[in-house]
Write a protein that holds these residues in place. Sequence first.
Motif, PDB file in Angstrom:
ATOM      1  N   PHE A   1      -8.285   0.756  -0.265  1.00 26.14           N
ATOM      2  CA  PHE A   1      -7.766   1.532  -1.388  1.00 26.14           C
ATOM      3  C   PHE A   1      -6.292   1.858  -1.142  1.00 26.14           C
ATOM      4  O   PHE A   1      -5.732   1.577  -0.085  1.00 26.14           O
ATOM      5  CB  PHE A   1      -8.585   2.811  -1.589  1.00 26.14           C
ATOM      6  N   GLY A   2      -5.685   2.475  -2.139  1.00 30.60           N
ATOM      7  CA  GLY A   2      -4.274   2.844  -2.036  1.00 30.60           C
ATOM      8  C   GLY A   2      -3.322   1.763  -2.504  1.00 30.60           C
ATOM      9  O   GLY A   2      -2.109   1.872  -2.295  1.00 30.60           O
TER      10      GLY A   2
ATOM     11  N   ALA B   1       1.749   7.061   1.574  1.00 30.06           N
ATOM     12  CA  ALA B   1       1.072   8.345   1.778  1.00 30.06           C
ATOM     13  C   ALA B   1      -0.373   8.162   2.220  1.00 30.06           C
ATOM     14  O   ALA B   1      -0.920   9.022   2.939  1.00 30.06           O
ATOM     15  CB  ALA B   1       1.115   9.167   0.479  1.00 30.06           C
ATOM     16  N   VAL B   2      -0.997   7.082   1.801  1.00 32.56           N
ATOM     17  CA  VAL B   2      -2.412   6.884   2.153  1.00 32.56           C
ATOM     18  C   VAL B   2      -2.580   5.932   3.339  1.00 32.56           C
ATOM     19  O   VAL B   2      -3.713   5.715   3.793  1.00 32.56           O
ATOM     20  CB  VAL B   2      -3.208   6.328   0.942  1.00 32.56           C
ATOM     21  N   LEU B   3      -1.484   5.368   3.822  1.00 37.15           N
ATOM     22  CA  LEU B   3      -1.575   4.389   4.903  1.00 37.15           C
ATOM     23  C   LEU B   3      -2.218   4.962   6.158  1.00 37.15           C
ATOM     24  O   LEU B   3      -3.110   4.324   6.744  1.00 37.15           O
ATOM     25  CB  LEU B   3      -0.186   3.824   5.218  1.00 37.15           C
TER      26      LEU B   3
ATOM     27  N   GLY C   1       3.236  -1.264   3.859  1.00 33.97           N
ATOM     28  CA  GLY C   1       3.406  -0.128   2.969  1.00 33.97           C
ATOM     29  C   GLY C   1       4.777  -0.029   2.328  1.00 33.97           C
ATOM     30  O   GLY C   1       5.805  -0.333   2.946  1.00 33.97           O
TER      31      GLY C   1
ATOM     32  N   ILE D   1       0.829  -1.200   0.000  1.00 34.34           N
ATOM     33  CA  ILE D   1       0.000   0.000   0.000  1.00 34.34           C
ATOM     34  C   ILE D   1       0.868   1.257   0.000  1.00 34.34           C
ATOM     35  O   ILE D   1       1.955   1.291   0.600  1.00 34.34           O
ATOM     36  CB  ILE D   1      -0.947  -0.013   1.222  1.00 34.34           C
ATOM     37  N   GLN D   2       0.401   2.289  -0.676  1.00 29.70           N
ATOM     38  CA  GLN D   2       1.173   3.525  -0.779  1.00 29.70           C
ATOM     39  C   GLN D   2       1.315   4.180   0.600  1.00 29.70           C
ATOM     40  O   GLN D   2       0.326   4.400   1.296  1.00 29.70           O
ATOM     41  CB  GLN D   2       0.465   4.497  -1.736  1.00 29.70           C
TER      42      GLN D   2
ATOM     43  N   ALA E   1      -8.376  -1.178  -5.845  1.00 30.35           N
ATOM     44  CA  ALA E   1      -9.277  -1.026  -4.698  1.00 30.35           C
ATOM     45  C   ALA E   1     -10.270  -2.184  -4.726  1.00 30.35           C
ATOM     46  O   ALA E   1     -10.766  -2.565  -5.785  1.00 30.35           O
ATOM     47  CB  ALA E   1      -9.999   0.314  -4.752  1.00 30.35           C
TER      48      ALA E   1
ATOM     49  N   ARG F   1      -9.977  -2.836   6.825  1.00 30.98           N
ATOM     50  CA  ARG F   1     -11.049  -1.842   6.637  1.00 30.98           C
ATOM     51  C   ARG F   1     -12.420  -2.505   6.623  1.00 30.98           C
ATOM     52  O   ARG F   1     -13.408  -1.915   6.202  1.00 30.98           O
ATOM     53  CB  ARG F   1     -10.843  -1.029   5.347  1.00 30.98           C
TER      54      ARG F   1
ATOM     55  N   THR G   1      -4.343   7.321   6.444  1.00 32.23           N
ATOM     56  CA  THR G   1      -5.764   7.597   6.183  1.00 32.23           C
ATOM     57  C   THR G   1      -6.553   6.309   6.018  1.00 32.23           C
ATOM     58  O   THR G   1      -7.663   6.164   6.544  1.00 32.23           O
ATOM     59  CB  THR G   1      -5.921   8.459   4.910  1.00 32.23           C
ATOM     60  N   SER G   2      -5.968   5.363   5.277  1.00 32.14           N
ATOM     61  CA  SER G   2      -6.664   4.123   4.971  1.00 32.14           C
ATOM     62  C   SER G   2      -6.768   3.205   6.176  1.00 32.14           C
ATOM     63  O   SER G   2      -7.827   2.614   6.431  1.00 32.14           O
ATOM     64  CB  SER G   2      -5.948   3.395   3.830  1.00 32.14           C
TER      65      SER G   2
END
Length: 585
Positions: free
Chosen positions: A153-154, A72-74, A90, A69-70, A232, A147, A76-77
């Motif tokens: 996502f990500g 940057a979005v970890l 990540g 997973i990216q 996703a 989730r 948030t996700s």
Amino acid sequence: MTLALPLIALAIAAELILPPALARLATLFLIYVTAVVGMQIYSGNSGIISFGHAGFMALGAYASALLTIQPAVLPTSLPALPVWLAGIAGGQSLLVGTLGAMVVVGLVAVLFGIPLSRLGGSAASIATLGFLVIVHVTLVASADITRGSQTFFGVPRGVSAFVALPAALIAVAVARIYRGTKGGLALRAAREDEIAAWANGVNVSRQRFVAWVLGAIVSGTAGVLLAHFLGAFSPKDFHFNLTFLLMSMLILGGVSTVSGAVGGTALIVVMVDLLRRLEGGAEVFGVTLPEVFGLTDIGVGLVILAVMYRLRDGLFGLREVDERLFPEPAVTAAFAPKTPAPKAASLSVQGVGRRFAGLVALEDVSFAVRPGLVTGLIGPNGAGKSTLINAISGVVPPSSGKVLLNGTDTAQIPVHEVPANGLGRTFQNIRLFRNLTVLENVTVAADAVACPGEDSRAAAMAALTVVGMQDLAARPASSLPYGAQRRLEIARALALRPSFLLLDEPAAGMNPAETDALIAVLRQIRADHEIGLLVVEHDLKLIMRLCDHIVVLNKGQMIAEGTPEAIRANPAVIEAYIGKRRAAA
């Protein structure tokens, strides 16, 4: 190579020629090929339809997504990601994510495979469905990591046709190679007749376990590819709809072959794409079609029903494409009996008794079978012959007494190890691996006792030569006439190179000519190889012509033992067969 060329050509076309929409469809096809082949490794070879391989795809998808997973979005996700996962989650490459997913899937497959491998038929299929439900519920409940039911996502989207192609090629190669291995052949034999497979030295549970784990890893890899193709996803993407789609692909092409898995996947992918275009309404040849909800599922179901009605084994049947185009060359070898020499062998029934609840099926039966001689076992219906046969072969352990085979108590070893200790057997009702060839039937047994480096196919051909069936090696067993099927069972038992051969009503259903031919074969086996034969038969004329020694059972007890002449004149035997009053008369 037969299956690889079309896949390679499709991937090249997707990257260089096809428009983006068709290129995506080609990539999705390669991913599905990997998934369906993973299912085929287990279901196709074991005969057990699996509902659980979509669960392995889900595990592979989520495991790789967590690793790749990216960053940057970890936050948030997955804001509540456990500390023990946060350190490795990540930023990893697709290769690392794939390897990590394969480890996770492999461990889960081993955990569930241990109990599952002991099940067969519908019980095993229901267990795989339970596995799918467990995976789905676990993913939904583990919201901090997955989730939950929301979209994950990500995930980096880096799967193209060229990325999916190596996985598909490796999956096809692994499945095709496994199918031809000793383990693959043994599992296909168990698919045809589990009881006969155990009796011919196949550890059915072990082979099911191997196929389950291997297929799980391949399907898990497909899940990784699908996750990075979509970018996703949520748990519902790996639940019943995907299971139905994968099963449709496998069943349409043919469960039994890798060729069927690939061909069925191609047909369903194309058909689903066309039906989805029509589902929302479209104009075809000037005719406006209405919107039809569920047209895709209805169309797939109707096609499967039509194919199964005409072709029960799918479009590709029971044989691989390359097996039809390039049949294996015949091999020859001389039949060699098992070492140590048969004269040193021994089979002794010592005080065997067997009780089923309140029923006494056998009571204190004792006799010996000698190498190089034919011992007959006779008695009226219900005398206990079948129970004694099962006790000798280790299927039903005695309640008292024991059976010593070359010094080993058959009740103390697994059933599949009895043949390796020197006992081959046939069955009262013919139990062949019907959808395997004549040579494959016998090779299964030869594999069970083969030494390292030994050519099992040559040993199998040698056993076929003994019974005069070497020219029928390439024919399916189901296509043989009745008498030839009986001889094939004997050849399969001979391939175990036994010290003793147990024949359960070998002449049942034969005409006089077939019976004479069978007697000639058995006499030749005794003369050439000095194998001890134990023959159970209702045909008393055959028994008197063939046997050197006869044992008689009645009501679970041994009432007589001796030469054919002595048995023929024994009053107790006469009374058992024709009754006390008629015997007195």
